[in-house]
Enzyme design. Structure first.
Site, PDB file in Angstrom:
ATOM      1  N   LYS A   1      -3.517  -7.726   1.518  1.00  0.00           N
ATOM      2  CA  LYS A   1      -2.157  -8.255   1.603  1.00  0.00           C
ATOM      3  C   LYS A   1      -1.905  -9.130   0.379  1.00  0.00           C
ATOM      4  O   LYS A   1      -2.748  -9.952   0.011  1.00  0.00           O
ATOM      5  CB  LYS A   1      -2.010  -9.051   2.899  1.00  0.00           C
ATOM      6  CG  LYS A   1      -0.607  -9.552   3.206  1.00  0.00           C
ATOM      7  CD  LYS A   1      -0.581 -10.191   4.593  1.00  0.00           C
ATOM      8  CE  LYS A   1       0.794 -10.716   4.975  1.00  0.00           C
ATOM      9  NZ  LYS A   1       0.824 -11.256   6.355  1.00  0.00           N
TER      10      LYS A   1
ATOM     11  N   SER B   1       4.328  -9.654   9.204  1.00  0.00           N
ATOM     12  CA  SER B   1       4.498  -9.583   7.765  1.00  0.00           C
ATOM     13  C   SER B   1       3.395  -8.795   7.069  1.00  0.00           C
ATOM     14  O   SER B   1       3.489  -8.507   5.879  1.00  0.00           O
ATOM     15  CB  SER B   1       4.533 -11.002   7.182  1.00  0.00           C
ATOM     16  OG  SER B   1       3.295 -11.662   7.329  1.00  0.00           O
TER      17      SER B   1
ATOM     18  N   SER C   1       1.789 -11.591  12.728  1.00  0.00           N
ATOM     19  CA  SER C   1       1.840 -10.721  11.548  1.00  0.00           C
ATOM     20  C   SER C   1       0.696  -9.735  11.429  1.00  0.00           C
ATOM     21  O   SER C   1       0.735  -8.860  10.577  1.00  0.00           O
ATOM     22  CB  SER C   1       1.908 -11.573  10.277  1.00  0.00           C
ATOM     23  OG  SER C   1       3.139 -12.248  10.202  1.00  0.00           O
TER      24      SER C   1
END
Length: 597
Positions: A216, A288, A312
């Site tokens: 990420k 996210s 997330s």
């Protein structure tokens, strides 16, 4: 009481306020005798003029009410008693707070008297034969880390070949998914070459050696852009690797891509687009950890690292049909990762199987001096351990309410089939969302400079439920209510401790708001895994409904994966995963792939 006495008391109270309220404003009136203590409210007036009407309007924001005389007193004294408290930010003696500076207080998920469940370290992998190496690259790409690692260890597969398979798939499918922010081709090929050389020389580092992964894009990578998915940071290039990145490098893993996240770790819209769900390209992958979810589900990486503050990892894992492990708060050091919320942020694996998640967790666990909340912990996992008799709590009422489905209800019955024991539990009907005051306040503090400078205006999403508006609004949250929310957090933690005195695990609908919020704030670990499939007649979204931009509808409905979530005791990821393995085998749906990939 006579009028004169009332006047005397009022005047005396004001006088006492002025006489006793000067501390910390740095200057004492020159006419005070030697030895007089500093007092609040006796410094020079600073800041803009305020009036009783100012307070009358401000009361609406924090939902308190003062009387007219109280407003008058507050208005007359505010610039001496309170306004100077903002000097750190407004000057003249401004003090910059570097992004690596953590708050003086920290959340400890272990309440007094509680001890982490594992008493020793143990890690036992499954003994299964990975089988013959598939003939087709696509089948290799979707294989589990558990299988890939065995093939590499047995030298039936090279890291170079595997890395090139994933790089090719990224080039082919990322235009559909928008899940890659930065492709790290040169680094990946160099790391793969090194892995193959080391393995050929007999220096096998372990199950992640030579395995390609994606991170990420809030994990710092030395010399490689780390953008946070946000326009103001798209050219940001850190000098050092995040601790998690270092640990994966040390394990011999191969970084192939920095994966997308919703800007500043919210939902799924980033500066170059929106990341889509491989199972349903008309809807986004959720956030996210949008890129890690989509890339792992579509077979573009062997595994990914995501992060969670309030859902997330859980949400994109559920929507994209993968396995997401949110570790106990404090188990994995966050040094070198973007801070959204010091007391909530967690880093964890996103994989295609349960055992894969544990292989990754083992490599990234451990404290680091750069993360004051990280702590030493034990990891006790045995892939072959029996789950017979494990008590799994569930809330019966939730099974018949949104967001639960028939898949969630069937999961409770599956517990019985694998010899675990379903136990009915309940939690108080409390306003758990009140805890988000802490999230909003900490997030606004983490990005204070960007908010106050107007840099937030560059973010693509400027809707009411996006960070720019929330961080601006958070400036008006009450500090008193922040403390009360923190106390409420402890009360919720005590309630979770009560529940876990009755059961070993919890099984919950993945996106049940009360449990998703509560356990993120208490720091309990969770494991989300695919449990079946449902049909949807409308695309789903992380964002509040927008009448001007309705979501696509489908006739007939579309078939998509659906996941359930297990929640474990603090630092007891081993039991969590052992139960997850048993359910994964019983569900029998882990191997199905998204059509078209």
């Amino acid at each position: 009481m006579s009028k004169s006495r009332r006047q005397f008391l009022t005047q005396t109270s004001l006088g006492l306020l002025a006489a006793t309220a000067y501390r910390s404003f740095g200057q004492q009136p020159s006419d005070l005798p030697p030895g007089a203590p500093p007092a609040f409210g006796t410094g020079p007036a600073v800041g803009p003029e305020v009036s009783p009407a100012t307070f009358a309007e401000a009361e609406k924001l924090v939902r308190v009410e003062m009387s007219a005389p109280q407003r008058a007193m507050a208005a007359s004294s505010w610039r001496k008693t309170m306004a100077a408290l903002y000097e750190r930010r407004t000057g003249p003696r401004k003090v910059a707070l570097e992004s690596t500076l953590a708050p003086a207080t920290r959340w400890n998920p272990l309440l007094p008297g509680l001890k982490p469940v594992p008493e020793h370290d143990r890690f036992v992998r499954s003994n299964g034969d990975p089988g013959p190496l598939p003939a087709h690259d696509e089948d290799i790409a979707f294989a589990s880390v558990t299988q890939l690692s065995r093939w590499i260890e047995q030298r039936k597969l090279t890291s170079d070949r595997l890395t090139r398979i994933y790089l090719k798939r990224i080039e082919q499918y990322d235009p559909k998914l928008h899940c890659v922010i930065t492709l790290t081709r040169d680094l990946a090929l160099a790391q793969a070459k090194k892995a193959d050389e080391e393995i050929a020389a007999g220096r096998y580092r372990g199950p992640l050696h030579g395995i390609p992964w994606g991170g990420k894009d809030l994990l710092d990578t030395a010399g490689i852009p780390t953008t946070y998915g946000a326009e103001p940071f798209r050219n940001r290039v850190p000098a050092n690797d995040a601790v998690v990145v270092k640990r994966l490098h040390e394990a011999g893993a191969v970084l192939v891509a920095k994966l997308s996240l919703g800007a500043l770790a919210l939902n799924d819209i980033w500066f170059d687009g929106q990341t889509m769900n491989p199972w349903l390209l008309e809807e986004a992958s959720s956030g996210s950890s949008a890129g890690p979810g989509a890339a792992t589900a579509a077979g573009l990486v062997a595994f990914a690292i995501g992060s969670e503050t309030g859902g997330s990892i859980v949400s994109p894992s559920m929507r994209c049909g993968i396995t997401g492990l949110r570790p106990t708060y404090g188990r994995v050091a966050r040094t070198g990762a973007m801070t959204l919320c010091w007391s909530l942020d967690k880093l964890g694996p996103m994989t295609r199987t349960v055992e894969d998640a544990m292989l990754v967790l083992r490599a990234i666990s451990g404290p680091d001096a750069g993360d004051l909340a990280s702590v030493p912990s034990k990891l006790d996992f045995d892939a072959g351990a029996s789950v017979k008799g494990l008590r799994v709590g569930y809330v019966p009422r939730w099974l018949n309410e949104n967001p639960a489905t028939a898949v969630d209800r069937a999961a409770v019955e599956t517990l019985k089939r694998v010899d675990m024991v379903p136990v009915e539990v309940s939690i108080p009907d409390w306003p758990y969302d009140s805890l988000n005051l802490i999230l909003f306040a900490e997030g606004a503090a983490a990005f204070e400079e960007l908010t106050l400078s107007g840099g937030m205006n560059q973010l693509k999403a400027q809707v009411p439920d996006a960070w720019p508006n929330i961080f601006r609004e958070a400036r008006f949250l009450s500090a008193v209510d922040f403390v009360q929310a923190d106390r409420f957090r402890r009360k919720v933690a005590e309630e979770m401790a009560r529940i876990f005195s009755q059961v070993d695990l919890l099984l919950v609908p993945s996106l049940r708001d009360e449990m998703l919020t509560a356990t993120n704030f208490t720091g309990h670990p969770s494991l989300t895994l695919r449990a079946g499939f449902v049909e949807v007649a409308k695309a789903r979204s992380d964002w509040a409904p927008d009448p001007n931009n309705p979501m696509p509808t489908f006739s007939p409905p579309r078939r998509v994966p659906h996941g359930v979530t297990l929640i474990g005791r603090l630092f007891d990821e081993g039991t969590l995963a052992q139960a997850g393995l048993a359910l994964e085998r019983a569900f029998g749906v882990v191997d199905e792939r998204p059509p078209g990939f």
